[in-house]
Design a protein around this motif. Structure first.
Motif, short mmCIF file in Angstrom:
data_model
loop_
_atom_site.label_atom_id
_atom_site.label_comp_id
_atom_site.label_asym_id
_atom_site.label_seq_id
_atom_site.Cartn_x
_atom_site.Cartn_y
_atom_site.Cartn_z
N MET A 1 1.20 -1.13 0.02
CA MET A 1 0.42 0.06 0.36
C MET A 1 0.85 1.44 -0.01
O MET A 1 2.06 1.31 0.83
CB MET A 1 -1.08 -0.28 1.54
N ALA A 2 0.98 2.22 -0.79
CA ALA A 2 1.53 3.11 -0.68
C ALA A 2 0.67 4.90 0.02
O ALA A 2 -0.64 4.75 0.23
CB ALA A 2 1.51 4.26 -1.98
N ASP A 3 1.07 5.11 0.59
CA ASP A 3 1.16 7.05 1.27
C ASP A 3 0.80 7.93 0.55
O ASP A 3 1.96 7.87 0.17
CB ASP A 3 1.65 6.75 2.27
N VAL A 4 -0.46 8.00 0.01
CA VAL A 4 -0.43 9.53 -0.59
C VAL A 4 -0.80 10.49 -0.68
O VAL A 4 -1.87 10.42 0.64
CB VAL A 4 -1.43 8.55 -2.24
N LEU A 5 -1.15 11.60 -1.30
CA LEU A 5 -1.06 13.33 -0.56
C LEU A 5 -1.41 13.36 -1.62
O LEU A 5 -0.55 13.70 -2.86
CB LEU A 5 -0.10 14.06 0.65
N ILE A 6 -2.70 14.38 -1.54
CA ILE A 6 -3.50 15.03 -2.40
C ILE A 6 -4.02 16.58 -1.93
O ILE A 6 -4.62 16.42 -1.23
CB ILE A 6 -4.86 13.98 -3.04
N ASN A 56 -9.09 25.82 -0.58
CA ASN A 56 -8.06 24.95 -0.50
C ASN A 56 -7.66 23.56 0.87
O ASN A 56 -8.72 23.72 2.63
CB ASN A 56 -6.13 24.88 -0.67
N ALA A 57 -7.62 22.28 0.44
CA ALA A 57 -7.73 21.38 1.32
C ALA A 57 -6.68 20.21 1.32
O ALA A 57 -5.80 20.17 -0.01
CB ALA A 57 -8.69 20.88 1.20
N CYS A 58 -6.42 19.45 1.95
CA CYS A 58 -5.02 18.08 1.46
C CYS A 58 -5.32 16.85 2.27
O CYS A 58 -6.77 16.90 3.42
CB CYS A 58 -3.83 18.54 2.14
N ILE A 59 -5.55 15.92 1.76
CA ILE A 59 -5.89 14.34 2.45
C ILE A 59 -4.43 13.62 1.84
O ILE A 59 -4.15 13.56 1.51
CB ILE A 59 -7.19 14.13 2.15
#
Length: 163
Positions: A1-6, A56-59
């Motif tokens: 599993m990859a840890d991803v920032l969007i 704006n936001a990030c997940i």
């Protein structure tokens, strides 16, 4: 599993409502678990400054999809929420902008995809929400907090939670 920032952004319509709907779409279509979600921030426009402020936001998500599949899916979700990449102007108004910021510590430089995001360290409107959810995360050898300390944050305002 990859840890991803969007990173999520927009300045057309009820952007916060769009985020509330888009995030479950992202997780569902990417077979992803939502690990963290930042607050929403009102931010000055970047690039083309003659337009309304952005939200704006990030997940942070965890997924097994590869970076190219993620980018394709993000573009499909943007279109679902009214974004027409073919007819918009660069850095102009939009209903929803979804940027793939980082995928684990993968580095890709291809015409269709660059990771980490090539303008990440120039954009306080991305680093501020990232610092809320992943302050110590290293991207290209730099921590989010250290990168943010190099940029002005004037005009970036954390919005109250949506009850």
């Amino acid at each position: 599993m990859a840890d991803v920032l969007i990173a999520l952004g927009g300045n057309v319509g009820d952007v916060r409502a769009t985020f509330q709907k888009a995030i479950p779409n992202i997780c569902g279509m990417m077979q992803a678990a939502l690990l963290a979600r930042s607050s929403d921030y009102a931010t000055p426009p970047w690039g083309d400054e003659q337009q309304a402020r952005f939200i704006n936001a990030c997940i942070e998500i965890e997924t097994s999809l590869d970076p190219h599949a993620l980018l394709f899916t993000l573009h499909k979700i943007e279109a679902r929420f009214g974004r027409d990449r073919a007819s918009e102007r660069r850095w102009g108004p939009r209903t929803l902008d979804l940027d793939l910021i980082a995928y684990d510590d993968v580095s890709i430089q291809k015409p269709e995809l660059t990771l980490p995001h090539p303008r990440l360290f120039e954009r306080a409107f991305v680093l501020v929400p990232l610092a809320e959810i992943a302050p110590d995360r290293l991207i290209a050898g730099r921590s989010i907090t250290a990168a943010l300390a190099q940029l002005p944050t004037a005009g970036i305002e954390r919005l109250p939670d949506l009850g």
